[in-house]
Design an enzyme around this catalytic site. Structure first.
Site, PDB file in Angstrom:
ATOM      1  CB  SER A 619      -0.955  -0.032   1.190  1.00  0.00           C
ATOM      2  OG  SER A 619      -1.979   0.941   1.048  1.00  0.00           O
ATOM      3  CG  ASP A 696      -6.778  -2.589  -4.141  1.00  0.00           C
ATOM      4  OD1 ASP A 696      -7.584  -1.949  -3.456  1.00  0.00           O
ATOM      5  OD2 ASP A 696      -5.566  -2.687  -3.872  1.00  0.00           O
ATOM      6  CG  HIS A 731      -5.440  -2.406  -0.352  1.00  0.00           C
ATOM      7  ND1 HIS A 731      -4.662  -2.031  -1.435  1.00  0.00           N
ATOM      8  CD2 HIS A 731      -4.869  -1.798   0.730  1.00  0.00           C
ATOM      9  CE1 HIS A 731      -3.677  -1.250  -1.027  1.00  0.00           C
ATOM     10  NE2 HIS A 731      -3.770  -1.098   0.274  1.00  0.00           N
TER      11      HIS A 731
END
EC number: 3.4.14.5
Length: 773
Positions: A619, A696, A731
């Site tokens: 991330s 995602d 994610h």
């Protein structure tokens, strides 16, 4: 005498190698090494803990918990007795979670769970009578489509959201409160961006303490651009001919945001009033927090922010008249203002310029330069500090109105630690509830009236939990000891973790966590993996128990034996406002400089294989890894980017503009923060890997696709670049075994890097960047 950086590191290593044994810390005198299956796939070597639902009864200290067999019990600390209220055989099938009513007469069950976003989910809800154990549906025709449900404090009604409309249930009668909910209109639940970036939860409704009123937010997404996420398998074994498409209203930088309104429902007659919060233009308004500041239903506090979240105003709503007033406001244009969701009602006090009728609440603010506790009057006026110093309060954990105490956790001992304190809002006396001279990371859960608490020791040694009364210093009993885990870990040789501070050229000191491989010898050479996250206000270097996870595995596997360094760069949290705000309007710049500097210092150590220093992040950490490679510093030999942002124009507006401001006011900043320079990717000796889930909904796959195109278009060669997508994964990258594959792939790349003996160079690498034919 000032020690050099190298000297500090050598001292740190020596201390780590001969660190004193802490109580409850495994002596790690065994010979077994952690395996991939034990650390990545299984949770067998994880500490256990219990969580309870405290309930308000005549006797403080009652709580509800679920036994291992599934049965629901109430336990009383005062009587030390437990009572089964729902036996295991009466638990509804496919139960996901439960909430007992405040009057203890019924249990609300969520079943048929379907995940939506980070916090939200759809489910069916059932009400179970505790006396008869009979169960009835909340709504007769539900089909796993209820978004949220919550008991009123009185326990005789439920507010719930279905189809983005607000409903109430009372004694079997269901009433529609709103009727215009739909794809663009949300009542009582947040849309995607408010759930992810502002409220951090799946609800946007709040009962008054006396159950007379219900405040709720309405989000209007009209005009908000849509992003489409495709699901190619859609949980099927064989791919459907056409992917399922999920349209999400997802505002990116400088695009239209959802508008928000505050409403108040009178539960006695189901009338709704809309309260104007007109302190900012409607298109600019963000409502960050809603909290009742009353024991009844008289006043409501609303914390409002401007679009870029560097101005805030606390609006007090007088519910009887609907009138509003600005009680407090803040200018944070030197950086940004965090939405800390910490407003907690205290009660009427005669303090400062107020009188005995003035209502007060406590909240956190960093206007002094450090986040501290303050008393605020709903009538306005200057806040009254309850704590101060060059350290930060991290959370308010309970208010004891009877004893006039605020309980809180803070970094007073060190920014990597958490200790528990109370402060009197009458005398301002601060009292530690734990030994704050000893390194530790504590968390806590207080009973309904703050007379008892479950104290969790969360590290650095093996966690445990004890039950306390606020009137006693000795624990009433131990709830979880994790003794079996400690005994089990005695069979293993474990990596050695130590902490130190690294001073950088600008004078700031960075917190570093170092993990040395099993059997570490300063006479050997070890590869190193940096594992940053590095985002604004985040913290990775803490003295929590460090899970025996992938990082522990790569330090244990005899074919890998990586040293790991986790460095909290400038911009990260709990080091004061100035330290955080350094990265404002220039994300990725200082963070990358700090990681590169740390790597160059590590490379000077005799036992570090300076030719094999890798960096991996997920991330924001993936983005930071990309920015580090972009510097072309030569400090790192391998980059591993998981689910990275590659261009902040592609991320959501409320997160990005908080730190970067708008595109029109900071165009150059956005150009600089995007990952666009490719020489560092061409020159990194061991190459790089990009991993991303195609499903995602947070950091869109678009980021990896755009980055990959930029790299290919600028002549990065195949032996340098590897890209791995994970079909339909969000994610977290877990769909269809994706997480296991992901970590195996990372381990494989680290193994390959450790054994890379020379530059890999295909014949076309010797040509110009126009090698593609």
């Amino acid at each position: 005498m000032k020690l050099s950086v190298l000297s500090v590191l050598l001292v740190s290593v020596a201390q780590a190698a001969a660190a004193p044994w802490r109580p409850r810390e495994p002596r790690a005198a065994g010979s077994k090494r952690l395996t991939f299956n034990e650390t990545v796939i299984s949770a067998a070597l994880s500490p256990s803990s219990i969580s309870v639902q405290w309930i308000a009864t005549e006797n403080d200290g009652d709580y509800v918990y679920q036994e291992e067999d599934g049965s629901i019990k109430i336990e009383s600390i005062v009587t030390n007795r437990s009572q089964t209220i729902v036996p295991a055989e009466k638990i509804p099938a496919d139960a996901y979670s439960y909430w007992i009513s405040p009057d203890l007469s019924a249990v609300l069950w969520a079943t048929n769970y379907t995940k939506q976003y980070r916090h939200s989910f759809f489910a069916d809800y059932y009400i179970q009578d505790v006396e008869t154990l009979e169960t009835v549906p909340l709504v007769e025709d539900m089909v796993g489509d209820i978004q949220y449900a919550e008991w009123s404090p009185s326990g005789d009604s439920i507010a719930f959201v279905r189809g983005n409309n607000l409903w109430t249930w009372s004694d079997g009668t269901v009433t529609a409160i709103t009727k215009d909910g739909g794809p663009d209109m949300f009542h009582g639940v947040p849309d995607w961006i408010y759930e992810e970036e502002i409220l951090g939860d799946r609800f946007a409704l709040w009962f008054s303490p006396d159950s007379e009123l219900l405040a709720f937010l309405t989000f209007n997404e009209t005009g908000v651009p849509t992003f489409t996420v495709q699901y190619f398998m859609d949980n099927q074994e064989i791919a459907p001919p056409y992917p399922r498409e999920l349209d999400i209203r997802y505002p990116k930088v400088s695009e239209t945001n959802p508008t928000v309104k505050l409403n108040i429902l009178q539960l006695s007659d189901n009338t709704v009033s809309t309260i104007p919060i007109d302190v900012f233009d409607p298109s600019e308004l963000i409502v960050g927090e809603v909290a009742w500041v009353t024991d009844t239903h008289t006043e409501l506090a609303v914390k409002a922010f401007n679009r870029v979240q560097d101005e805030s105003k606390v609006v007090i709503v007088e519910t009887a008249s609907g009138e509003t007033k600005i009680a407090h406001e803040r200018d944070g244009t030197d950086g940004w203002l965090d939405n800390l969701l910490s407003i907690s009602y205290v009660g009427p006090l005669a303090l400062g310029s107020g009188d005995a009728s003035s209502a007060y609440y406590v909240d956190l603010s960093d206007h002094s330069g450090w986040t501290h506790l303050y008393l605020f009057s709903t009538s306005g006026g200057d806040p009254i500090p309850l704590t101060e110093g060059e350290w930060e309060v991290t959370s308010i954990v309970s208010i004891d109105q009877e004893r006039e105490l605020v309980y809180y956790l803070s970094t007073q001992h060190h920014s990597t630690e958490r200790h528990l304190y109370s402060v009197s809002y009458r005398t301002f006396e601060i009292t530690p509830l734990v030994d704050d001279t000893v390194e530790a990371y504590w968390s806590v859960s207080f009973s309904a009236k703050a007379g008892y608490y479950i104290l969790t020791y969360a590290g650095p040694s093996v966690p445990y939990q004890e039950l306390y009364s606020v009137n006693q210093t000795a624990p009433l009993r131990t709830l979880t000891s994790n003794a079996a885990l400690i005994e089990k870990l005695e069979e293993y040789a474990l990596p050695n973790i130590s902490y130190f501070e690294l001073e950088i050229p600008s004078g700031e000191k960075l917190n570093v966590m170092q993990r040395l491989p099993v059997g570490f010898s300063p006479d050997k050479k070890y590869p190193v993996l940096f594992t940053p996250y590095g985002g604004p206000g985040a913290q990775e270097v803490s003295k929590r128990w460090q899970s025996l996870d992938f990082n522990a595995y790569i330090a244990s596997d005899p074919e890998l034996e990586y040293v790991t360094w986790t460095v909290d760069n400038r911009g990260t949290g709990y080091r004061g406002r100035e330290f955080r705000s350094l990265v404002a309007k220039q994300l990725g710049k200082l963070e990358a400089e700090d990681q590169v500097y740390a790597a160059k210092q590590a490379a000077k150590l005799d036992w570090v294989d300076s030719e094999h220093i890798a960096i991996w992040g997920w991330s924001y950490g993936g983005y930071l890894t990309g920015k580090v490679l972009e510097t072309d510093s030569g400090a790192f030999s391998l980059g591993l980017l998981t689910a990275p942002v590659s261009d902040w124009r592609l991320y959501d507006s409320m997160y990005t503009e908080r730190y970067m401001k708008t595109l029109s006011t900071n165009a150059e900043g956005y150009n600089t923060t995007a990952i666009r320079h490719t020489d560092g990717f061409k020159n990194v000796e061991g190459g790089f890997l990009i991993q991303h889930g195609t499903g995602d909904d947070n950091v869109h796959f678009q980021n990896a696709a755009a980055l990959g195109d930029t790299l290919i278009g600028n002549g990065v060669t195949p032996e340098k670049m590897q890209v791995q997508w994970f079909t339909d994964s969000d994610h977290s990258i877990r769909y269809n075994g994706g997480n296991v594959f992901l970590y195996r792939q990372l381990a494989q790349r680290l193994y390959k890097e450790k054994n890379r003996a020379k530059k890999e160079q295909h014949q076309w690498s010797k040509r110009s960047q126009d090698w593609v034919v």
